[in-house]
Design an enzyme around this catalytic site. Sequence first.
Site, PDB file in Angstrom:
ATOM      1  N   HIS A 247      28.056  43.138  45.830  1.00  7.44           N
ATOM      2  CA  HIS A 247      28.969  44.275  46.075  1.00  7.44           C
ATOM      3  C   HIS A 247      29.193  45.725  45.272  1.00  7.44           C
ATOM      4  O   HIS A 247      29.105  45.206  44.126  1.00  7.44           O
ATOM      5  CB  HIS A 247      30.596  42.610  45.703  1.00  7.44           C
ATOM      6  CG  HIS A 247      30.512  42.359  47.044  1.00  7.44           C
ATOM      7  ND1 HIS A 247      31.251  40.487  47.387  1.00  7.44           N
ATOM      8  CD2 HIS A 247      30.146  41.550  48.382  1.00  7.44           C
ATOM      9  CE1 HIS A 247      30.985  40.716  47.937  1.00  7.44           C
ATOM     10  NE2 HIS A 247      30.201  41.232  49.432  1.00  7.44           N
TER      11      HIS A 247
ATOM     12  N   HIS B  93      28.921  33.114  47.795  1.00  7.35           N
ATOM     13  CA  HIS B  93      30.503  34.453  48.056  1.00  7.35           C
ATOM     14  C   HIS B  93      29.051  35.526  48.828  1.00  7.35           C
ATOM     15  O   HIS B  93      29.550  35.905  49.729  1.00  7.35           O
ATOM     16  CB  HIS B  93      30.207  34.888  46.396  1.00  7.35           C
ATOM     17  CG  HIS B  93      31.034  36.421  46.663  1.00  7.35           C
ATOM     18  ND1 HIS B  93      32.026  36.008  47.557  1.00  7.35           N
ATOM     19  CD2 HIS B  93      30.616  37.234  45.689  1.00  7.35           C
ATOM     20  CE1 HIS B  93      32.976  36.957  46.748  1.00  7.35           C
ATOM     21  NE2 HIS B  93      31.912  37.700  46.154  1.00  7.35           N
TER      22      HIS B  93
ATOM     23  N   ASP C  16      31.566  36.767  41.112  1.00  6.27           N
ATOM     24  CA  ASP C  16      31.822  36.289  41.517  1.00  6.27           C
ATOM     25  C   ASP C  16      31.967  34.348  42.145  1.00  6.27           C
ATOM     26  O   ASP C  16      32.230  34.095  43.173  1.00  6.27           O
ATOM     27  CB  ASP C  16      32.434  37.048  42.851  1.00  6.27           C
ATOM     28  CG  ASP C  16      33.000  38.233  42.438  1.00  6.27           C
ATOM     29  OD1 ASP C  16      33.569  38.460  41.546  1.00  6.27           O
ATOM     30  OD2 ASP C  16      33.471  39.202  43.454  1.00  6.27           O
TER      31      ASP C  16
ATOM     32  N   HIS D  21      36.712  38.677  37.614  1.00  3.65           N
ATOM     33  CA  HIS D  21      38.295  39.027  38.253  1.00  3.65           C
ATOM     34  C   HIS D  21      38.966  38.259  37.563  1.00  3.65           C
ATOM     35  O   HIS D  21      39.294  36.964  37.161  1.00  3.65           O
ATOM     36  CB  HIS D  21      38.013  38.813  39.879  1.00  3.65           C
ATOM     37  CG  HIS D  21      37.579  40.328  40.468  1.00  3.65           C
ATOM     38  ND1 HIS D  21      37.545  40.838  40.724  1.00  3.65           N
ATOM     39  CD2 HIS D  21      36.124  39.399  41.128  1.00  3.65           C
ATOM     40  CE1 HIS D  21      36.677  41.764  41.202  1.00  3.65           C
ATOM     41  NE2 HIS D  21      35.839  40.459  41.751  1.00  3.65           N
TER      42      HIS D  21
ATOM     43  N   HIS E 120      25.403  40.247  41.914  1.00  4.95           N
ATOM     44  CA  HIS E 120      25.025  40.547  43.453  1.00  4.95           C
ATOM     45  C   HIS E 120      25.555  41.686  43.135  1.00  4.95           C
ATOM     46  O   HIS E 120      26.338  42.223  42.830  1.00  4.95           O
ATOM     47  CB  HIS E 120      26.255  39.444  44.204  1.00  4.95           C
ATOM     48  CG  HIS E 120      27.501  39.538  43.853  1.00  4.95           C
ATOM     49  ND1 HIS E 120      28.457  39.217  42.743  1.00  4.95           N
ATOM     50  CD2 HIS E 120      28.732  39.967  44.836  1.00  4.95           C
ATOM     51  CE1 HIS E 120      29.589  39.649  43.111  1.00  4.95           C
ATOM     52  NE2 HIS E 120      29.631  39.927  44.389  1.00  4.95           N
TER      53      HIS E 120
ATOM     54  N   ASP F 205      32.093  46.278  43.876  1.00  4.46           N
ATOM     55  CA  ASP F 205      33.355  46.623  42.977  1.00  4.46           C
ATOM     56  C   ASP F 205      32.223  45.286  41.757  1.00  4.46           C
ATOM     57  O   ASP F 205      32.672  45.141  40.397  1.00  4.46           O
ATOM     58  CB  ASP F 205      33.905  45.655  43.083  1.00  4.46           C
ATOM     59  CG  ASP F 205      34.131  44.116  43.766  1.00  4.46           C
ATOM     60  OD1 ASP F 205      33.026  43.538  44.301  1.00  4.46           O
ATOM     61  OD2 ASP F 205      34.474  43.696  43.366  1.00  4.46           O
ATOM     62  N   HIS F 206      30.691  45.289  41.491  1.00  4.36           N
ATOM     63  CA  HIS F 206      29.945  44.932  40.831  1.00  4.36           C
ATOM     64  C   HIS F 206      28.414  45.648  40.835  1.00  4.36           C
ATOM     65  O   HIS F 206      28.142  45.632  39.252  1.00  4.36           O
ATOM     66  CB  HIS F 206      29.122  43.695  41.324  1.00  4.36           C
ATOM     67  CG  HIS F 206      30.405  42.287  41.161  1.00  4.36           C
ATOM     68  ND1 HIS F 206      30.597  41.689  40.942  1.00  4.36           N
ATOM     69  CD2 HIS F 206      31.284  42.082  42.065  1.00  4.36           C
ATOM     70  CE1 HIS F 206      31.414  40.829  40.826  1.00  4.36           C
ATOM     71  NE2 HIS F 206      32.368  41.764  41.683  1.00  4.36           N
TER      72      HIS F 206
END
Length: 256
Positions: free
Chosen positions: A59, A115, A134, A172, A57, A61-62
């Site tokens: 975001h 999400h 996530d 995570h 996805h 942090d990905h």
Amino acid sequence: MSRLDVHQIPVLNDNYVYLAHCPETGATAVVDPAVAGPVMDAAKAKGWDITHILNTHHHGDHTGGNLEIKQATGCTIVGPRADAARIPGIDVEVGDGDSYTLGNAKAVVYDVPGHTRGHIAFWFEGSDALFCGDTLFAMGCGRLFEGTPAQMVNSLDKFKSLPPETRVFCAHEYTQANGRFALSVEPDNADLVQRVQDVDAARAKNIPTVPSTIGIELATNPFLRADSADLQKTIGMMGKDYVTVFAETRQLKDNF
Ligand code: ZN
Ligand code: FE
């Protein structure tokens, strides 16, 4: 069909980035590169050349490492068709039911919105590996930033029928906090009580609690267990429908 070697790289506060390597062809994918430097260092240390990035996805942090890794390696970036506009550098768009091949390893792609609206997961059956970003966490699930409880239930349902030995490579290390919440809503689940003890012991030694497995999650993850009488009783929702119980559980977790 080849079985992928999976190497786990902890980055930032609590993210896991994965290298998935086909030993027969050398093809190596980075799953959800939050950052570039530590991921490329890890690949180099393994002697693996990065050929692909798989994004679950959009975001940061990905996907934060996408462009730098692509520039350095010329790799191909694979991501969700439903959210292609938000995936930096995307080359190949995939969606629900597509098969995707990395080297000699085959995956099925699932659309798993909730999400984010364009979230996907990769299930490499021959490698017992699910890369779910996530969506599903150890004893938890992703926050519903762009989706409804019904969508998330439908997404998580796709994972429930995977073989119980399937390894859940989530993005995570949230397990310890998730476990504390899970115990609060299902205090009489003996598997859960035991798991939380095991997780606390592992984290005290800084040992990762990821991957878990589908079988372990089915037994202990409250977000897969809205039909549990213990859970329904604890949160005061006896006999309510699955999505309603899930939604209440998710809300309780958001405020825990
Ligand atoms: Zn996310
Ligand atoms: Fe994340």
